[in-house]
Write a protein that holds these residues in place. Structure first.
Motif, PDB file in Angstrom:
ATOM      1  N   ASP A  38       0.815  -1.214   0.000  1.00  0.00           N
ATOM      2  CA  ASP A  38       0.000   0.000   0.000  1.00  0.00           C
ATOM      3  C   ASP A  38       0.847   1.262   0.000  1.00  0.00           C
ATOM      4  O   ASP A  38       0.318   2.366  -0.034  1.00  0.00           O
ATOM      5  N   GLY A  39       2.167   1.104   0.068  1.00  0.00           N
ATOM      6  CA  GLY A  39       3.061   2.247   0.149  1.00  0.00           C
ATOM      7  C   GLY A  39       3.957   2.370  -1.066  1.00  0.00           C
ATOM      8  O   GLY A  39       3.617   1.914  -2.159  1.00  0.00           O
ATOM      9  N   ALA A  40       5.102   2.993  -0.839  1.00  0.00           N
ATOM     10  CA  ALA A  40       6.039   3.283  -1.927  1.00  0.00           C
ATOM     11  C   ALA A  40       7.455   2.881  -1.531  1.00  0.00           C
ATOM     12  O   ALA A  40       7.819   2.922  -0.356  1.00  0.00           O
ATOM     13  N   GLU A  41       8.218   2.521  -2.521  1.00  0.00           N
ATOM     14  CA  GLU A  41       9.653   2.294  -2.376  1.00  0.00           C
ATOM     15  C   GLU A  41      10.326   3.313  -3.292  1.00  0.00           C
ATOM     16  O   GLU A  41       9.986   3.416  -4.470  1.00  0.00           O
ATOM     17  N   VAL A  42      11.241   4.085  -2.724  1.00  0.00           N
ATOM     18  CA  VAL A  42      12.007   5.046  -3.515  1.00  0.00           C
ATOM     19  C   VAL A  42      13.410   4.480  -3.638  1.00  0.00           C
ATOM     20  O   VAL A  42      14.070   4.211  -2.637  1.00  0.00           O
ATOM     21  N   MET A  43      13.852   4.266  -4.880  1.00  0.00           N
ATOM     22  CA  MET A  43      15.131   3.608  -5.132  1.00  0.00           C
ATOM     23  C   MET A  43      16.037   4.507  -5.963  1.00  0.00           C
ATOM     24  O   MET A  43      15.608   5.056  -6.979  1.00  0.00           O
ATOM     25  N   LEU A  44      17.277   4.635  -5.515  1.00  0.00           N
ATOM     26  CA  LEU A  44      18.263   5.425  -6.229  1.00  0.00           C
ATOM     27  C   LEU A  44      19.481   4.547  -6.494  1.00  0.00           C
ATOM     28  O   LEU A  44      19.970   3.872  -5.583  1.00  0.00           O
ATOM     29  N   THR A  45      19.952   4.544  -7.720  1.00  0.00           N
ATOM     30  CA  THR A  45      21.132   3.762  -8.089  1.00  0.00           C
ATOM     31  C   THR A  45      22.336   4.679  -8.199  1.00  0.00           C
ATOM     32  O   THR A  45      22.283   5.715  -8.872  1.00  0.00           O
ATOM     33  N   LEU A  46      23.405   4.282  -7.524  1.00  0.00           N
ATOM     34  CA  LEU A  46      24.674   4.999  -7.559  1.00  0.00           C
ATOM     35  C   LEU A  46      25.636   4.226  -8.435  1.00  0.00           C
ATOM     36  O   LEU A  46      25.891   3.036  -8.192  1.00  0.00           O
ATOM     37  N   TYR A  47      26.141   4.877  -9.477  1.00  0.00           N
ATOM     38  CA  TYR A  47      27.162   4.273 -10.325  1.00  0.00           C
ATOM     39  C   TYR A  47      28.535   4.763  -9.870  1.00  0.00           C
ATOM     40  O   TYR A  47      28.730   5.959  -9.658  1.00  0.00           O
ATOM     41  N   ARG A  48      29.450   3.832  -9.751  1.00  0.00           N
ATOM     42  CA  ARG A  48      30.826   4.218  -9.425  1.00  0.00           C
ATOM     43  C   ARG A  48      31.465   4.741 -10.705  1.00  0.00           C
ATOM     44  O   ARG A  48      31.632   4.010 -11.685  1.00  0.00           O
ATOM     45  N   GLN A  49      31.830   6.008 -10.693  1.00  0.00           N
ATOM     46  CA  GLN A  49      32.380   6.654 -11.866  1.00  0.00           C
ATOM     47  C   GLN A  49      33.840   6.246 -12.072  1.00  0.00           C
ATOM     48  O   GLN A  49      34.542   5.911 -11.111  1.00  0.00           O
ATOM     49  N   PRO A  50      34.304   6.255 -13.315  1.00  0.00           N
ATOM     50  CA  PRO A  50      35.700   5.890 -13.592  1.00  0.00           C
ATOM     51  C   PRO A  50      36.660   6.734 -12.747  1.00  0.00           C
ATOM     52  O   PRO A  50      36.488   7.954 -12.624  1.00  0.00           O
ATOM     53  N   GLY A  51      37.634   6.075 -12.134  1.00  0.00           N
ATOM     54  CA  GLY A  51      38.629   6.761 -11.328  1.00  0.00           C
ATOM     55  C   GLY A  51      38.178   7.098  -9.920  1.00  0.00           C
ATOM     56  O   GLY A  51      38.929   7.684  -9.145  1.00  0.00           O
ATOM     57  N   MET A  52      36.938   6.751  -9.556  1.00  0.00           N
ATOM     58  CA  MET A  52      36.425   7.064  -8.226  1.00  0.00           C
ATOM     59  C   MET A  52      37.063   6.134  -7.203  1.00  0.00           C
ATOM     60  O   MET A  52      37.068   4.924  -7.373  1.00  0.00           O
ATOM     61  N   SER A  53      37.579   6.691  -6.122  1.00  0.00           N
ATOM     62  CA  SER A  53      38.215   5.896  -5.072  1.00  0.00           C
ATOM     63  C   SER A  53      37.163   5.148  -4.249  1.00  0.00           C
ATOM     64  O   SER A  53      35.978   5.515  -4.251  1.00  0.00           O
ATOM     65  N   ASP A  54      37.607   4.123  -3.545  1.00  0.00           N
ATOM     66  CA  ASP A  54      36.713   3.395  -2.637  1.00  0.00           C
ATOM     67  C   ASP A  54      36.110   4.352  -1.613  1.00  0.00           C
ATOM     68  O   ASP A  54      34.926   4.261  -1.282  1.00  0.00           O
ATOM     69  N   GLU A  55      36.926   5.256  -1.112  1.00  0.00           N
ATOM     70  CA  GLU A  55      36.472   6.196  -0.083  1.00  0.00           C
ATOM     71  C   GLU A  55      35.396   7.129  -0.622  1.00  0.00           C
ATOM     72  O   GLU A  55      34.401   7.392   0.046  1.00  0.00           O
TER      73      GLU A  55
END
Length: 143
Positions: free
Chosen positions: A98-115
């Protein structure tokens, strides 16, 4: 180069909100609403600019294009932090009972550090919690 080697690592984060998904989408789809919960835009004035929006991001000026209103709960946006390339941020509002799920996908960009990837994930989860808080009744100290 194979097609798989060109794909970016991704993580999807979500929050459940006790509100009809279509009603939630109708309230939050407009770009101006993002400033109420998306901390990267919270301290900025979104300014319409042609087919996009301009904002003052935490690391400088940014240009954002938003997916037009639709019947499917898609709220994707494309961010250009003056680098000349846009970052696609998939955002969906879907039915969850009866509700909603809000979903956001994060892409790791080239050269992005683990931190940096971990920091962005933490940031996104904070923003999703802020969005949920806008639709959660506040209780008093004794309630």
């Amino acid at each position: 180069m194979t097609k798989e080697s060109m794909m970016l690592p991704a993580r999807t984060y979500s929050v459940s909100i006790d509100r009809d998904w279509r009603a939630l989408y109708e309230e939050i789809w407009q770009p101006e609403y993002f400033t109420k919960w998306a901390s990267g835009l919270a301290e900025s004035d979104l300014r319409a600019d042609g087919d996009g929006w301009l904002a003052d991001g935490p690391e400088g000026p940014i240009r954002i294009r938003f997916t037009p209103h639709n019947d499917y709960g898609v709220m994707d946006h494309f961010v250009d932090a003056d680098t000349g390339s846009e970052v696609h941020i998939p955002l969906r509002v879907v039915q969850n009972g009866d509700g909603a799920e809000v979903m956001l996908t994060l892409y790791r960009q080239p050269g992005m550090s683990d931190e940096k990837f971990a920091a962005d994930a933490k940031w996104i989860n904070g923003d999703l919690k802020a969005l949920k808080a806008l639709f959660t009744p506040q209780r008093g100290r004794n309630g």
